[in-house]
Design a protein around this motif. Structure first.
Motif, PDB file in Angstrom:
ATOM      1  N   UNK A  19     143.007   8.158  -5.049  1.00 16.52           N
ATOM      2  CA  UNK A  19     141.836   8.584  -4.278  1.00 16.52           C
ATOM      3  C   UNK A  19     142.080   8.387  -2.780  1.00 16.52           C
ATOM      4  N   UNK A  20     142.667   7.213  -2.449  1.00 13.37           N
ATOM      5  CA  UNK A  20     142.942   6.936  -1.035  1.00 13.37           C
ATOM      6  C   UNK A  20     143.919   7.960  -0.476  1.00 13.37           C
ATOM      7  N   UNK A  21     144.967   8.260  -1.262  1.00 11.61           N
ATOM      8  CA  UNK A  21     145.961   9.232  -0.817  1.00 11.61           C
ATOM      9  C   UNK A  21     145.315  10.600  -0.628  1.00 11.61           C
ATOM     10  N   UNK A  22     144.436  10.972  -1.566  1.00 12.14           N
ATOM     11  CA  UNK A  22     143.810  12.286  -1.496  1.00 12.14           C
ATOM     12  C   UNK A  22     143.044  12.464  -0.184  1.00 12.14           C
ATOM     13  N   UNK A  23     142.320  11.402   0.216  1.00 13.29           N
ATOM     14  CA  UNK A  23     141.549  11.486   1.456  1.00 13.29           C
ATOM     15  C   UNK A  23     142.473  11.676   2.652  1.00 13.29           C
ATOM     16  N   UNK A  24     143.586  10.943   2.637  1.00 16.04           N
ATOM     17  CA  UNK A  24     144.514  11.058   3.769  1.00 16.04           C
ATOM     18  C   UNK A  24     145.203  12.421   3.801  1.00 16.04           C
ATOM     19  N   UNK A  25     145.511  12.937   2.625  1.00 20.38           N
ATOM     20  CA  UNK A  25     146.144  14.257   2.567  1.00 20.38           C
ATOM     21  C   UNK A  25     145.190  15.326   3.120  1.00 20.38           C
ATOM     22  N   UNK A  26     143.897  15.167   2.814  1.00 25.14           N
ATOM     23  CA  UNK A  26     142.893  16.091   3.360  1.00 25.14           C
ATOM     24  C   UNK A  26     142.995  16.140   4.884  1.00 25.14           C
ATOM     25  N   UNK A  27     143.088  14.964   5.485  1.00 22.47           N
ATOM     26  CA  UNK A  27     143.159  14.906   6.951  1.00 22.47           C
ATOM     27  C   UNK A  27     144.490  15.479   7.438  1.00 22.47           C
ATOM     28  N   UNK A  28     145.585  15.032   6.803  1.00 18.30           N
ATOM     29  CA  UNK A  28     146.904  15.440   7.290  1.00 18.30           C
ATOM     30  C   UNK A  28     147.092  16.952   7.211  1.00 18.30           C
ATOM     31  N   UNK A  29     146.614  17.575   6.130  1.00 13.87           N
ATOM     32  CA  UNK A  29     146.866  19.010   6.006  1.00 13.87           C
ATOM     33  C   UNK A  29     146.145  19.759   7.126  1.00 13.87           C
ATOM     34  N   UNK A  30     144.950  19.288   7.489  1.00  7.31           N
ATOM     35  CA  UNK A  30     144.240  19.947   8.594  1.00  7.31           C
ATOM     36  C   UNK A  30     144.905  19.665   9.936  1.00  7.31           C
ATOM     37  N   UNK A  31     145.531  18.484  10.057  1.00  9.20           N
ATOM     38  CA  UNK A  31     146.237  18.170  11.301  1.00  9.20           C
ATOM     39  C   UNK A  31     147.472  19.044  11.458  1.00  9.20           C
ATOM     40  N   UNK A  32     148.166  19.279  10.343  1.00 16.06           N
ATOM     41  CA  UNK A  32     149.338  20.165  10.395  1.00 16.06           C
ATOM     42  C   UNK A  32     148.909  21.546  10.871  1.00 16.06           C
ATOM     43  N   UNK A  84     149.822  23.915  14.281  1.00 13.80           N
ATOM     44  CA  UNK A  84     150.489  25.197  14.100  1.00 13.80           C
ATOM     45  C   UNK A  84     151.506  25.235  12.980  1.00 13.80           C
ATOM     46  N   UNK A  85     151.416  24.286  12.057  1.00 12.68           N
ATOM     47  CA  UNK A  85     152.338  24.274  10.924  1.00 12.68           C
ATOM     48  C   UNK A  85     151.551  24.685   9.677  1.00 12.68           C
ATOM     49  N   UNK A  86     152.121  25.607   8.911  1.00 11.84           N
ATOM     50  CA  UNK A  86     151.394  26.113   7.740  1.00 11.84           C
ATOM     51  C   UNK A  86     151.016  24.955   6.824  1.00 11.84           C
ATOM     52  N   UNK A  87     149.736  24.865   6.496  1.00 11.68           N
ATOM     53  CA  UNK A  87     149.346  23.698   5.704  1.00 11.68           C
ATOM     54  C   UNK A  87     149.765  23.812   4.249  1.00 11.68           C
ATOM     55  N   UNK A  88     150.217  25.015   3.847  1.00 13.01           N
ATOM     56  CA  UNK A  88     150.713  25.160   2.480  1.00 13.01           C
ATOM     57  C   UNK A  88     152.007  24.381   2.248  1.00 13.01           C
ATOM     58  N   UNK A  89     152.633  23.956   3.342  1.00  9.80           N
ATOM     59  CA  UNK A  89     153.871  23.185   3.196  1.00  9.80           C
ATOM     60  C   UNK A  89     153.614  21.775   2.685  1.00  9.80           C
ATOM     61  N   UNK A  90     152.358  21.379   2.694  1.00  7.45           N
ATOM     62  CA  UNK A  90     152.001  20.049   2.191  1.00  7.45           C
ATOM     63  C   UNK A  90     151.174  20.225   0.927  1.00  7.45           C
ATOM     64  N   UNK A  91     151.524  19.483  -0.091  1.00  6.58           N
ATOM     65  CA  UNK A  91     150.767  19.590  -1.328  1.00  6.58           C
ATOM     66  C   UNK A  91     150.775  18.240  -2.042  1.00  6.58           C
ATOM     67  N   UNK A  92     149.651  17.854  -2.566  1.00  5.21           N
ATOM     68  CA  UNK A  92     149.587  16.625  -3.365  1.00  5.21           C
ATOM     69  C   UNK A  92     149.012  16.962  -4.726  1.00  5.21           C
TER      70      UNK A  92
END
Lengths: 75, 267
Positions: free
Chosen positions: A11-24, A28-36
């Protein structure tokens, strides 16, 4: 999600991934490059399926423009 | 304003309610953080006004943490602006300071400073001196979001390439208190190489700021290369607000959704 061996870690990781994907995306980096995804170690076929799907997304995107030249490339 | 602050500090020191007060002093023509311990020694006290109001700001909370770690039993006073107070709330939340060991002397920022800082809340909740002025609406994040992906990419790539890895943003940041820093972990950040790892270096810091950054803008002021770091952290704050309804440093007792065990709270 609630079956994690580490209780709440996913759950903790999921919240951080939510933030990181929007930061990417913001940088200007495609957020599809990150996936959890969460796959149990007992679910090999599901894991393979997830990775194959991810590859299908990544291939059209191509190598990252930020990829560093490794010493191998230079030589 | 400074007379009211001086009186307040003098009172706190004379009745023994604090061991010392962390504030700013003018010495040899420069503004510097100072620990005042004697009530008759307040002559050099200043509010950081040199050419313009409040143009010399310092992360006094950071000085306070260092002192409080050495003297955990004593109560200290600290001069706070709106941003500093938000910072204190976060430091209480992260167990870096004890609320009952800190007494704040809150000052409101004049409109001119609020504008220069693009500050959303230029006054502390507990106000000792100065008049509350209105917060400023920020535009930068929206402007960046309106650009298309490739424009954003080249913008940030250019900005990040300017980084000289001085670690000034981390060192000035009142929210950076870790004894061990991820930015010095060689598994993540390569040592002694320039340009930095793009975007790993800056995004690592941004991710650490997600639920901490109190939008004081000291990183922007400090950066020798003029990288708009604050814009990056403003975006993390915006995401935290949109996804979890959380704003760092606004409520004294609020916990960060990132630290809560379990799923994200309902919006």
């Amino acid at each position: 999600m609630s079956e994690c061996n580490y209780l709440y870690g996913n759950y903790c990781a999921e919240k951080r991934v939510t933030v990181l994907s929007q930061m990417l995306d913001f940088c200007g980096i495609e957020k599809d490059r990150l996936r959890a995804r969460w796959v149990s170690s007992a679910e090999a076929p599901e894991f393979v399926e997830e990775i194959n799907e991810f590859i299908d997304v990544l291939k059209p995107l191509g190598p990252s423009p930020l990829k560093k030249q490794t010493s191998k490339d230079v030589a | 304003m400074i007379d009211i602050v001086r009186q307040k500090i003098s009172k706190l020191l004379s009745d023994g309610s604090v061991k010392g007060v962390v504030a700013l002093a003018m010495a040899n023509g420069h503004v510097a953080p100072c620990l005042f311990q004697k009530e008759d020694d307040l002559e050099p006290l200043c509010l950081g006004d040199t050419k313009k109001p409040g143009d010399a700001r310092y992360p006094l909370n950071k000085v306070l943490i260092t002192i409080a770690r050495q003297y955990p039993e004593d109560v200290f006073g600290v001069l706070v602006r709106g941003c500093d107070e938000r910072g204190l709330y976060v430091l209480y939340r992260l167990n870096q300071l004890e609320p009952d060991k800190v007494m704040t002397i809150g000052i409101a920022c004049p409109q001119e400073l609020a504008k220069a800082c693009e500050c959303k809340k230029p006054y502390p909740d507990e106000l000792v001196a100065g008049e509350k002025t209105e917060g400023i609406t920020q535009q930068g994040v929206q402007d960046m979001e309106d650009m298309d992906l490739s424009k954003r990419f080249s913008f940030w790539k250019n900005q990040f390439s300017k980084c000289v890895k001085c670690y000034g943003c981390r060192d000035i940041c009142p929210m950076c208190f870790c004894r061990e820093c991820s930015l010095e972990c060689e598994d993540i950040i390569s040592k002694g190489e320039l340009p930095v790892d793009i975007p790993v270096f800056h995004l690592t810091r941004a991710m650490h700021m997600t639920d901490r950054c109190i939008d004081c803008g000291l990183c922007d002021e400090t950066c020798p290369s003029g990288i708009p770091l604050r814009l990056l952290y403003k975006k993390t704050s915006k995401i935290m607000n949109a996804e979890f309804g959380f704003t760092s440093g606004i409520n004294k007792n609020e916990q960060s959704p990132l630290n809560l065990m379990g799923p994200a709270p309902e919006k």
